[in-house]
Design a protein around this motif. Structure first.
Motif, PDB file in Angstrom:
ATOM      1  N   ASP A  64       0.827  -1.204   0.000  1.00 24.27           N
ATOM      2  CA  ASP A  64       0.000   0.000   0.000  1.00 24.27           C
ATOM      3  C   ASP A  64       0.865   1.261   0.000  1.00 24.27           C
ATOM      4  N   LEU A  65       1.943   1.251   0.796  1.00 23.34           N
ATOM      5  CA  LEU A  65       2.859   2.389   0.819  1.00 23.34           C
ATOM      6  C   LEU A  65       3.676   2.472  -0.466  1.00 23.34           C
ATOM      7  N   GLN A  66       4.125   1.320  -0.957  1.00 26.83           N
ATOM      8  CA  GLN A  66       4.917   1.316  -2.187  1.00 26.83           C
ATOM      9  C   GLN A  66       4.137   1.894  -3.362  1.00 26.83           C
ATOM     10  N   HIS A  67       2.845   1.610  -3.411  1.00 27.60           N
ATOM     11  CA  HIS A  67       2.032   2.092  -4.523  1.00 27.60           C
ATOM     12  C   HIS A  67       1.907   3.615  -4.530  1.00 27.60           C
ATOM     13  N   GLY A  68       2.195   4.226  -3.380  1.00 27.40           N
ATOM     14  CA  GLY A  68       2.186   5.687  -3.313  1.00 27.40           C
ATOM     15  C   GLY A  68       3.573   6.281  -3.282  1.00 27.40           C
ATOM     16  N   SER A  69       4.583   5.488  -3.635  1.00 25.90           N
ATOM     17  CA  SER A  69       5.966   5.961  -3.512  1.00 25.90           C
ATOM     18  C   SER A  69       6.255   7.180  -4.379  1.00 25.90           C
ATOM     19  N   MET A  70       5.563   7.328  -5.493  1.00 24.37           N
ATOM     20  CA  MET A  70       5.761   8.501  -6.337  1.00 24.37           C
ATOM     21  C   MET A  70       5.385   9.775  -5.581  1.00 24.37           C
ATOM     22  N   PHE A  71       4.357   9.674  -4.765  1.00 29.03           N
ATOM     23  CA  PHE A  71       3.904  10.839  -4.009  1.00 29.03           C
ATOM     24  C   PHE A  71       4.787  11.106  -2.796  1.00 29.03           C
ATOM     25  N   PHE A  72       5.552  10.084  -2.383  1.00 30.60           N
ATOM     26  CA  PHE A  72       6.530  10.246  -1.318  1.00 30.60           C
ATOM     27  C   PHE A  72       7.889  10.664  -1.885  1.00 30.60           C
ATOM     28  N   LYS A  73       7.942  10.969  -3.168  1.00 29.32           N
ATOM     29  CA  LYS A  73       9.188  11.342  -3.851  1.00 29.32           C
ATOM     30  C   LYS A  73      10.163  10.163  -3.898  1.00 29.32           C
ATOM     31  N   ASN A  74       9.601   9.005  -4.329  1.00 31.07           N
ATOM     32  CA  ASN A  74      10.421   7.830  -4.651  1.00 31.07           C
ATOM     33  C   ASN A  74      11.194   7.261  -3.467  1.00 31.07           C
ATOM     34  N   CYS A  75      10.486   7.030  -2.396  1.00 34.28           N
ATOM     35  CA  CYS A  75      11.100   6.406  -1.232  1.00 34.28           C
ATOM     36  C   CYS A  75      11.225   4.902  -1.446  1.00 34.28           C
ATOM     37  N   LYS A  76      11.985   4.274  -0.565  1.00 36.46           N
ATOM     38  CA  LYS A  76      12.109   2.821  -0.571  1.00 36.46           C
ATOM     39  C   LYS A  76      11.391   2.269   0.651  1.00 36.46           C
ATOM     40  N   VAL A  77      10.437   1.381   0.426  1.00 35.18           N
ATOM     41  CA  VAL A  77       9.720   0.727   1.524  1.00 35.18           C
ATOM     42  C   VAL A  77       9.908  -0.777   1.381  1.00 35.18           C
ATOM     43  N   SER A  78      10.441  -1.403   2.420  1.00 36.72           N
ATOM     44  CA  SER A  78      10.651  -2.842   2.407  1.00 36.72           C
ATOM     45  C   SER A  78       9.995  -3.450   3.642  1.00 36.72           C
ATOM     46  N   ALA A  79       9.784  -4.760   3.617  1.00 37.87           N
ATOM     47  CA  ALA A  79       9.141  -5.423   4.752  1.00 37.87           C
ATOM     48  C   ALA A  79       9.469  -6.900   4.771  1.00 37.87           C
ATOM     49  N   SER A  80       9.525  -7.456   5.981  1.00 36.73           N
ATOM     50  CA  SER A  80       9.759  -8.885   6.133  1.00 36.73           C
ATOM     51  C   SER A  80       9.490  -9.296   7.575  1.00 36.73           C
ATOM     52  N   THR A  81       9.203 -10.565   7.761  1.00 35.46           N
ATOM     53  CA  THR A  81       9.117 -11.115   9.108  1.00 35.46           C
ATOM     54  C   THR A  81      10.503 -11.483   9.627  1.00 35.46           C
ATOM     55  N   ASP A  82      11.497 -11.480   8.747  1.00 30.24           N
ATOM     56  CA  ASP A  82      12.882 -11.811   9.085  1.00 30.24           C
ATOM     57  C   ASP A  82      13.640 -10.523   9.427  1.00 30.24           C
ATOM     58  N   TYR A  83      14.200 -10.469  10.623  1.00 27.48           N
ATOM     59  CA  TYR A  83      14.866  -9.248  11.086  1.00 27.48           C
ATOM     60  C   TYR A  83      16.144  -8.938  10.310  1.00 27.48           C
ATOM     61  N   ALA A  84      16.604  -9.853   9.494  1.00 22.74           N
ATOM     62  CA  ALA A  84      17.793  -9.579   8.681  1.00 22.74           C
ATOM     63  C   ALA A  84      17.574  -8.379   7.770  1.00 22.74           C
ATOM     64  N   ILE A  85      16.317  -8.117   7.426  1.00 19.64           N
ATOM     65  CA  ILE A  85      16.006  -6.996   6.528  1.00 19.64           C
ATOM     66  C   ILE A  85      16.286  -5.652   7.185  1.00 19.64           C
ATOM     67  N   THR A  86      16.412  -5.640   8.518  1.00 19.28           N
ATOM     68  CA  THR A  86      16.622  -4.380   9.247  1.00 19.28           C
ATOM     69  C   THR A  86      18.081  -3.960   9.295  1.00 19.28           C
ATOM     70  N   ALA A  87      18.975  -4.782   8.772  1.00 23.62           N
ATOM     71  CA  ALA A  87      20.422  -4.529   8.879  1.00 23.62           C
ATOM     72  C   ALA A  87      20.782  -3.119   8.414  1.00 23.62           C
ATOM     73  N   GLY A  88      21.615  -2.460   9.200  1.00 25.06           N
ATOM     74  CA  GLY A  88      22.092  -1.127   8.838  1.00 25.06           C
ATOM     75  C   GLY A  88      21.149  -0.002   9.182  1.00 25.06           C
ATOM     76  N   SER A  89      20.192  -0.252  10.044  1.00 27.80           N
ATOM     77  CA  SER A  89      19.235   0.799  10.414  1.00 27.80           C
ATOM     78  C   SER A  89      19.888   1.834  11.331  1.00 27.80           C
ATOM     79  N   LYS A  90      19.707   3.098  10.988  1.00 25.98           N
ATOM     80  CA  LYS A  90      20.178   4.185  11.847  1.00 25.98           C
ATOM     81  C   LYS A  90      19.300   4.301  13.080  1.00 25.98           C
ATOM     82  N   LEU A  91      18.007   4.059  12.891  1.00 26.10           N
ATOM     83  CA  LEU A  91      17.035   4.172  13.975  1.00 26.10           C
ATOM     84  C   LEU A  91      16.048   3.024  13.887  1.00 26.10           C
TER      85      LEU A  91
END
Length: 332
Positions: A64-91
């Motif tokens: 749902d967020l990805q489909h509006g990414s153009m309106f967010f000025k081309n952000c990257k939205v990712s998701a997973s149940t695996d915490y490995a996807i969070t690697a390198g998070s500043k916050l």
């Protein structure tokens, strides 16, 4: 034969996978999504990662967020149940937990949400050892303490959303009574994000004019204008919203976005966030409570030493005692 992408683009270097402002939001309930949406819509981060244990809802919110990414000025939205996807998070923003029920205090949630924290915090730190943790789940002061203990991170890099929202509610109510904009009303709620919070009436001011200078009884027992009712409204407001709509979301999402901006932009803004208060205002307990604090790229940098009245200081110390008593009952 080269594909369309190869015919269109000539690579000159490998793009960065993380621009340094990656934010993870754990929990895609009403609060988590309000946080994610506020951060994206205000363009605070262009890289937001969602984590939850309910895969269908998680992927649905991501799409749902990805489909509006153009309106967010081309952000990257990712998701997973695996915490490995969070690697390198500043916050890493933690909103996951069991929801507060109507009539239930935040402190009633302690043990149930302690178990939730045990399944989240170690994984976040495993994949992002240099991250800053921002705890939003309630009871936020207790859970921030628990997250600090579980994470092994320095106290400056574990903070709670605290009374930043309470202070916003307070300033809104002040503005309604005075007829000026909330941003022009200056006042702080400190201590617990809950029933033992402290309204710092001695510091409430408009344009530098302290209201207690023109009305010494402000907020006290002899206040004939009942200003003290505003603090009661602040405490009760979350319960009222929960009763009316079943949960709170938008205001806490905007509050978290402001805190996120302070950290990612190294802004040095002052927010009422939950920090380790041992040593401040005569508190000798190892507890987390909200005080006006300076936030930057490394998390907490400074705590404002407010000149509290004896009554305000005693109330803050009592808030600390309540937190310490609750913490003693935690089953690790």
């Amino acid at each position: 034969m080269p594909g369309t992408k190869e015919l269109l683009l000539k690579s000159v270097q490998t793009p960065l996978t993380n621009g340094g402002n990656k934010v993870t939001v754990v929990g895609v309930g009403q609060v988590g999504m309000a946080c994610a949406f506020s951060i994206l819509s205000q363009r605070i981060s262009h890289d937001v990662c969602l984590v939850d244990c309910v895969e269908d809802k998680l992927l649905g919110e991501m799409m749902d967020l990805q489909h509006g990414s153009m309106f967010f000025k081309n952000c990257k939205v990712s998701a997973s149940t695996d915490y490995a996807i969070t690697a390198g998070s500043k916050l890493c923003i933690v909103t996951a937990g069991v929801r507060q029920r109507e009539g239930e205090t935040r402190l009633d949630l302690v043990q149930r949400n302690t178990e939730v924290m045990k399944s989240i915090i170690p994984k976040l730190v495993q994949y992002s050892p240099d991250t800053i943790l921002l705890i939003v789940s309630n009871p936020v002061d207790i859970l921030t303490y628990i997250a600090w203990k579980l994470s092994g991170l320095p106290k400056e890099r574990v903070i709670g959303s605290g009374t930043n929202l309470d202070s916003s509610r307070f300033r809104f109510l002040l503005s309604q009574k005075l007829g000026v904009a909330p941003i022009s009303c200056h006042g702080w709620i400190i201590g617990e994000h809950g029933d033992s919070s402290v309204a710092v009436w001695s510091g409430v001011n408009v344009a530098g004019v302290r209201l207690t200078d023109i009305k010494p009884s402000l907020g006290g027992k002899d206040d004939t204008e009942n200003w003290g009712e505003l603090h009661k409204e602040v405490i009760d407001s979350a319960y009222q919203v929960i009763k009316l709509k079943g949960y709170t979301s938008w205001a806490i999402g905007m509050s978290v976005a402001e805190i996120t901006q302070s950290i990612l932009y190294n802004a040095g803004n002052i927010s009422a966030v939950s920090v380790l208060v041992k040593g401040f205002h005569g508190i000798d307990k190892e507890v987390f409570l909200s005080l006006p604090s300076v936030l930057g790229a490394n998390g907490l940098t400074d705590v404002v030493i407010q000149p509290l009245t004896c009554k305000e200081k005693e109330a803050l110390q009592e808030s600390a005692k309540i937190m310490a008593q609750v913490q003693m009952g935690i089953k690790w």
